[in-house]
Design a protein around this motif. Structure first.
Motif, PDB file in Angstrom:
ATOM      1  N   SER A 221       0.829  -1.208   0.000  1.00 22.28           N
ATOM      2  CA  SER A 221       0.000   0.000   0.000  1.00 22.28           C
ATOM      3  C   SER A 221       0.862   1.255   0.000  1.00 22.28           C
ATOM      4  CB  SER A 221      -0.917   0.018   1.223  1.00 22.28           C
ATOM      5  OG  SER A 221      -1.825  -1.037   1.167  1.00 22.28           O
ATOM      6  N   VAL A 222       1.907   1.244   0.802  1.00 19.08           N
ATOM      7  CA  VAL A 222       2.813   2.398   0.871  1.00 19.08           C
ATOM      8  C   VAL A 222       3.505   2.593  -0.474  1.00 19.08           C
ATOM      9  CG1 VAL A 222       4.917   3.283   1.979  1.00 19.08           C
ATOM     10  CG2 VAL A 222       3.130   2.210   3.359  1.00 19.08           C
ATOM     11  N   TYR A 223       3.965   1.507  -1.072  1.00 19.51           N
ATOM     12  CA  TYR A 223       4.651   1.597  -2.363  1.00 19.51           C
ATOM     13  C   TYR A 223       3.707   2.103  -3.459  1.00 19.51           C
ATOM     14  CZ  TYR A 223       7.226   0.267  -6.548  1.00 19.51           C
ATOM     15  OH  TYR A 223       7.857   0.294  -7.766  1.00 19.51           O
ATOM     16  N   ARG A 224       2.489   1.589  -3.494  1.00 19.73           N
ATOM     17  CA  ARG A 224       1.537   2.027  -4.522  1.00 19.73           C
ATOM     18  C   ARG A 224       1.226   3.514  -4.389  1.00 19.73           C
ATOM     19  NH1 ARG A 224      -0.790  -2.964  -3.236  1.00 19.73           N
ATOM     20  NH2 ARG A 224      -2.312  -1.930  -1.890  1.00 19.73           N
ATOM     21  N   LEU A 225       1.057   3.990  -3.152  1.00 14.90           N
ATOM     22  CA  LEU A 225       0.786   5.412  -2.967  1.00 14.90           C
ATOM     23  C   LEU A 225       1.991   6.250  -3.378  1.00 14.90           C
ATOM     24  CD1 LEU A 225      -1.059   7.686  -2.052  1.00 14.90           C
ATOM     25  CD2 LEU A 225      -0.146   7.396   0.255  1.00 14.90           C
ATOM     26  N   ALA A 226       3.179   5.840  -2.998  1.00 18.50           N
ATOM     27  CA  ALA A 226       4.389   6.575  -3.393  1.00 18.50           C
ATOM     28  C   ALA A 226       4.551   6.571  -4.906  1.00 18.50           C
ATOM     29  CB  ALA A 226       5.620   5.977  -2.718  1.00 18.50           C
ATOM     30  N   LEU A 227       4.273   5.454  -5.531  1.00 14.92           N
ATOM     31  CA  LEU A 227       4.378   5.356  -6.983  1.00 14.92           C
ATOM     32  C   LEU A 227       3.326   6.217  -7.673  1.00 14.92           C
ATOM     33  CD1 LEU A 227       5.998   3.973  -9.192  1.00 14.92           C
ATOM     34  CD2 LEU A 227       4.392   2.085  -9.105  1.00 14.92           C
TER      35      LEU A 227
ATOM     36  N   ALA B  87      11.967   4.079  -8.857  1.00 13.03           N
ATOM     37  CA  ALA B  87      13.138   4.216  -7.989  1.00 13.03           C
ATOM     38  C   ALA B  87      12.880   5.226  -6.872  1.00 13.03           C
ATOM     39  CB  ALA B  87      14.353   4.631  -8.810  1.00 13.03           C
ATOM     40  N   ASP B  88      12.270   6.350  -7.218  1.00 16.71           N
ATOM     41  CA  ASP B  88      11.948   7.360  -6.207  1.00 16.71           C
ATOM     42  C   ASP B  88      10.921   6.822  -5.216  1.00 16.71           C
ATOM     43  OD1 ASP B  88      13.691   9.077  -7.490  1.00 16.71           O
ATOM     44  OD2 ASP B  88      12.102  10.130  -8.590  1.00 16.71           O
ATOM     45  N   ALA B  89       9.951   6.063  -5.706  1.00 13.63           N
ATOM     46  CA  ALA B  89       8.937   5.480  -4.829  1.00 13.63           C
ATOM     47  C   ALA B  89       9.579   4.499  -3.851  1.00 13.63           C
ATOM     48  CB  ALA B  89       7.853   4.787  -5.647  1.00 13.63           C
ATOM     49  N   GLN B  90      10.531   3.709  -4.322  1.00  9.37           N
ATOM     50  CA  GLN B  90      11.223   2.775  -3.441  1.00  9.37           C
ATOM     51  C   GLN B  90      12.017   3.520  -2.368  1.00  9.37           C
ATOM     52  OE1 GLN B  90      13.433   0.471  -6.269  1.00  9.37           O
ATOM     53  NE2 GLN B  90      11.656  -0.756  -6.866  1.00  9.37           N
ATOM     54  N   ASP B  91      12.625   4.651  -2.734  1.00 11.87           N
ATOM     55  CA  ASP B  91      13.347   5.460  -1.755  1.00 11.87           C
ATOM     56  C   ASP B  91      12.403   6.000  -0.691  1.00 11.87           C
ATOM     57  OD1 ASP B  91      15.713   5.040  -3.117  1.00 11.87           O
ATOM     58  OD2 ASP B  91      15.693   6.993  -4.131  1.00 11.87           O
ATOM     59  N   VAL B  92      11.232   6.467  -1.112  1.00 10.51           N
ATOM     60  CA  VAL B  92      10.253   6.994  -0.161  1.00 10.51           C
ATOM     61  C   VAL B  92       9.762   5.876   0.759  1.00 10.51           C
ATOM     62  CG1 VAL B  92       7.909   7.927   0.027  1.00 10.51           C
ATOM     63  CG2 VAL B  92       9.555   8.987  -1.519  1.00 10.51           C
ATOM     64  N   VAL B  93       9.491   4.700   0.217  1.00  6.90           N
ATOM     65  CA  VAL B  93       9.035   3.574   1.035  1.00  6.90           C
ATOM     66  C   VAL B  93      10.084   3.243   2.097  1.00  6.90           C
ATOM     67  CG1 VAL B  93       8.493   1.104   1.025  1.00  6.90           C
ATOM     68  CG2 VAL B  93       7.527   2.601  -0.718  1.00  6.90           C
TER      69      VAL B  93
ATOM     70  N   LEU C 213       1.025   5.285   8.169  1.00  7.14           N
ATOM     71  CA  LEU C 213       2.041   5.088   7.132  1.00  7.14           C
ATOM     72  C   LEU C 213       1.692   5.843   5.848  1.00  7.14           C
ATOM     73  CD1 LEU C 213       2.832   1.298   7.592  1.00  7.14           C
ATOM     74  CD2 LEU C 213       4.420   3.191   7.938  1.00  7.14           C
ATOM     75  N   LEU C 214       0.415   5.818   5.448  1.00  9.48           N
ATOM     76  CA  LEU C 214       0.015   6.521   4.231  1.00  9.48           C
ATOM     77  C   LEU C 214       0.115   8.034   4.419  1.00  9.48           C
ATOM     78  CD1 LEU C 214      -2.969   4.325   3.020  1.00  9.48           C
ATOM     79  CD2 LEU C 214      -0.604   4.343   2.208  1.00  9.48           C
ATOM     80  N   HIS C 215      -0.172   8.519   5.613  1.00 10.32           N
ATOM     81  CA  HIS C 215      -0.017   9.948   5.905  1.00 10.32           C
ATOM     82  C   HIS C 215       1.460  10.345   5.796  1.00 10.32           C
ATOM     83  CE1 HIS C 215      -0.950  13.803   7.792  1.00 10.32           C
ATOM     84  NE2 HIS C 215       0.136  13.617   8.525  1.00 10.32           N
ATOM     85  N   VAL C 216       2.334   9.557   6.387  1.00 12.73           N
ATOM     86  CA  VAL C 216       3.772   9.827   6.319  1.00 12.73           C
ATOM     87  C   VAL C 216       4.252   9.728   4.867  1.00 12.73           C
ATOM     88  CG1 VAL C 216       6.059   9.001   7.041  1.00 12.73           C
ATOM     89  CG2 VAL C 216       4.190   9.138   8.696  1.00 12.73           C
TER      90      VAL C 216
ATOM     91  N   ALA D 237       2.499  10.308   2.083  1.00 13.27           N
ATOM     92  CA  ALA D 237       2.055  11.503   1.362  1.00 13.27           C
ATOM     93  C   ALA D 237       2.937  12.698   1.709  1.00 13.27           C
ATOM     94  CB  ALA D 237       0.596  11.801   1.683  1.00 13.27           C
ATOM     95  N   ASN D 238       3.284  12.837   2.980  1.00  5.92           N
ATOM     96  CA  ASN D 238       4.158  13.943   3.380  1.00  5.92           C
ATOM     97  C   ASN D 238       5.552  13.813   2.786  1.00  5.92           C
ATOM     98  OD1 ASN D 238       2.180  15.208   4.871  1.00  5.92           O
ATOM     99  ND2 ASN D 238       2.801  14.267   6.806  1.00  5.92           N
ATOM    100  N   ARG D 239       6.106  12.600   2.788  1.00 10.05           N
ATOM    101  CA  ARG D 239       7.443  12.392   2.220  1.00 10.05           C
ATOM    102  C   ARG D 239       7.451  12.684   0.713  1.00 10.05           C
ATOM    103  NH1 ARG D 239       8.343  12.204   6.865  1.00 10.05           N
ATOM    104  NH2 ARG D 239       9.771  10.877   7.988  1.00 10.05           N
ATOM    105  N   CYS D 240       6.377  12.311   0.036  1.00 10.05           N
ATOM    106  CA  CYS D 240       6.288  12.579  -1.403  1.00 10.05           C
ATOM    107  C   CYS D 240       6.218  14.084  -1.663  1.00 10.05           C
ATOM    108  CB  CYS D 240       5.086  11.871  -2.011  1.00 10.05           C
ATOM    109  SG  CYS D 240       5.285  10.077  -2.066  1.00 10.05           S
ATOM    110  N   ARG D 241       5.460  14.810  -0.835  1.00  9.15           N
ATOM    111  CA  ARG D 241       5.410  16.270  -0.972  1.00  9.15           C
ATOM    112  C   ARG D 241       6.782  16.878  -0.718  1.00  9.15           C
ATOM    113  NH1 ARG D 241       1.154  16.461   2.810  1.00  9.15           N
ATOM    114  NH2 ARG D 241      -0.598  15.522   1.762  1.00  9.15           N
ATOM    115  N   GLU D 242       7.475  16.382   0.300  1.00  9.25           N
ATOM    116  CA  GLU D 242       8.826  16.871   0.590  1.00  9.25           C
ATOM    117  C   GLU D 242       9.762  16.583  -0.578  1.00  9.25           C
ATOM    118  OE1 GLU D 242       9.974  14.909   4.201  1.00  9.25           O
ATOM    119  OE2 GLU D 242       8.480  15.986   5.392  1.00  9.25           O
ATOM    120  N   TYR D 243       9.614  15.431  -1.182  1.00  4.11           N
ATOM    121  CA  TYR D 243      10.449  15.076  -2.324  1.00  4.11           C
ATOM    122  C   TYR D 243      10.230  16.047  -3.478  1.00  4.11           C
ATOM    123  CZ  TYR D 243      12.466  12.570  -6.212  1.00  4.11           C
ATOM    124  OH  TYR D 243      13.207  12.250  -7.313  1.00  4.11           O
ATOM    125  N   HIS D 244       8.958  16.391  -3.745  1.00  2.62           N
ATOM    126  CA  HIS D 244       8.660  17.323  -4.831  1.00  2.62           C
ATOM    127  C   HIS D 244       9.254  18.700  -4.569  1.00  2.62           C
ATOM    128  CE1 HIS D 244       6.232  14.878  -7.416  1.00  2.62           C
ATOM    129  NE2 HIS D 244       5.421  14.529  -6.437  1.00  2.62           N
TER     130      HIS D 244
END
Length: 189
Positions: free
Chosen positions: A21-27, A34-40, A64-67, A69-76
């Motif tokens: 679930s975490v990987y799918r949301l990051a992806l 690769a970026d999604a795997q780093d976020v996971v 985990l999904l909240h974290v 989403a936040n990590r993905c925003r930080e990445y952007h």
């Protein structure tokens, strides 16, 4: 002061049940395997160091999904992201990912491609609601937005998704007719 880490058994359980679930949301957020795997990896490191007491697996999944989403925003927003040009695009998810056959089949499906073409704000809400099964209120909590905003984004995202799938279906029909085939595109299962 020593930092308490979570037990190995706890982390194995969390990874085994919630990593997908975490990987799918990051992806869905980043559109790059690769970026999604780093976020996971970063999200599960946060879980390892976290002192949050979870009531059940659903509570942990929401956290985990909240974290994520936040990590993905930080990445952007990161300087790294602004300075590095990605060579991956939406069509090359599966080629760059090292994943299980189920995810590879997902990447090849026209619904996933149509979902990947949605704007990020719409894509994340549609993903959390229709793929992960969260309610509007839970999505609002995870993303830190109002439930009315979730409903609006969900409506707009589904509308654009229907339009994208309709265009893809028409293109598939035209292509198969040009090749002389007489079969219709397969529905999403």
């Amino acid at each position: 002061m020593t930092d308490q880490l979570r037990s190995e058994q706890f982390m194995k359980h969390a990874l085994g049940t919630l990593a997908g679930s975490v990987y799918r949301l990051a992806l869905a957020h980043l559109r790059n395997a690769a970026d999604a795997q780093d976020v996971v990896q970063d999200v599960f490191l946060s879980l390892l160091k976290s002192t949050v007491e979870f009531h059940d697996d659903e509570h942990m999944k929401a956290w985990l999904l909240h974290v994520t989403a936040n990590r993905c925003r930080e990445y952007h927003r990161s300087a790294w992201r602004r300075r590095v040009e990605s060579t991956d695009d939406v069509a090359s998810f599966a080629e760059s990912a090292v994943c299980d056959p189920g995810l590879e089949a997902l990447f090849e499906h026209p619904v996933w491609a149509a979902l990947a073409h949605l704007p990020e704000k719409l894509r994340i809400v549609v993903h959390l609601h229709d793929v992960e099964g969260y309610s509007n209120e839970a999505i609002a909590d995870i993303l830190g937005i109002l439930p009315a905003t979730v409903r609006t984004r969900l409506h707009r995202g589904r509308k654009q998704l229907r339009e994208n799938l309709g265009a893809n279906e028409q293109a598939a029909i035209i292509t198969t007719k040009q090749k002389g085939a007489n079969h219709e595109p397969q529905p999403f299962r």
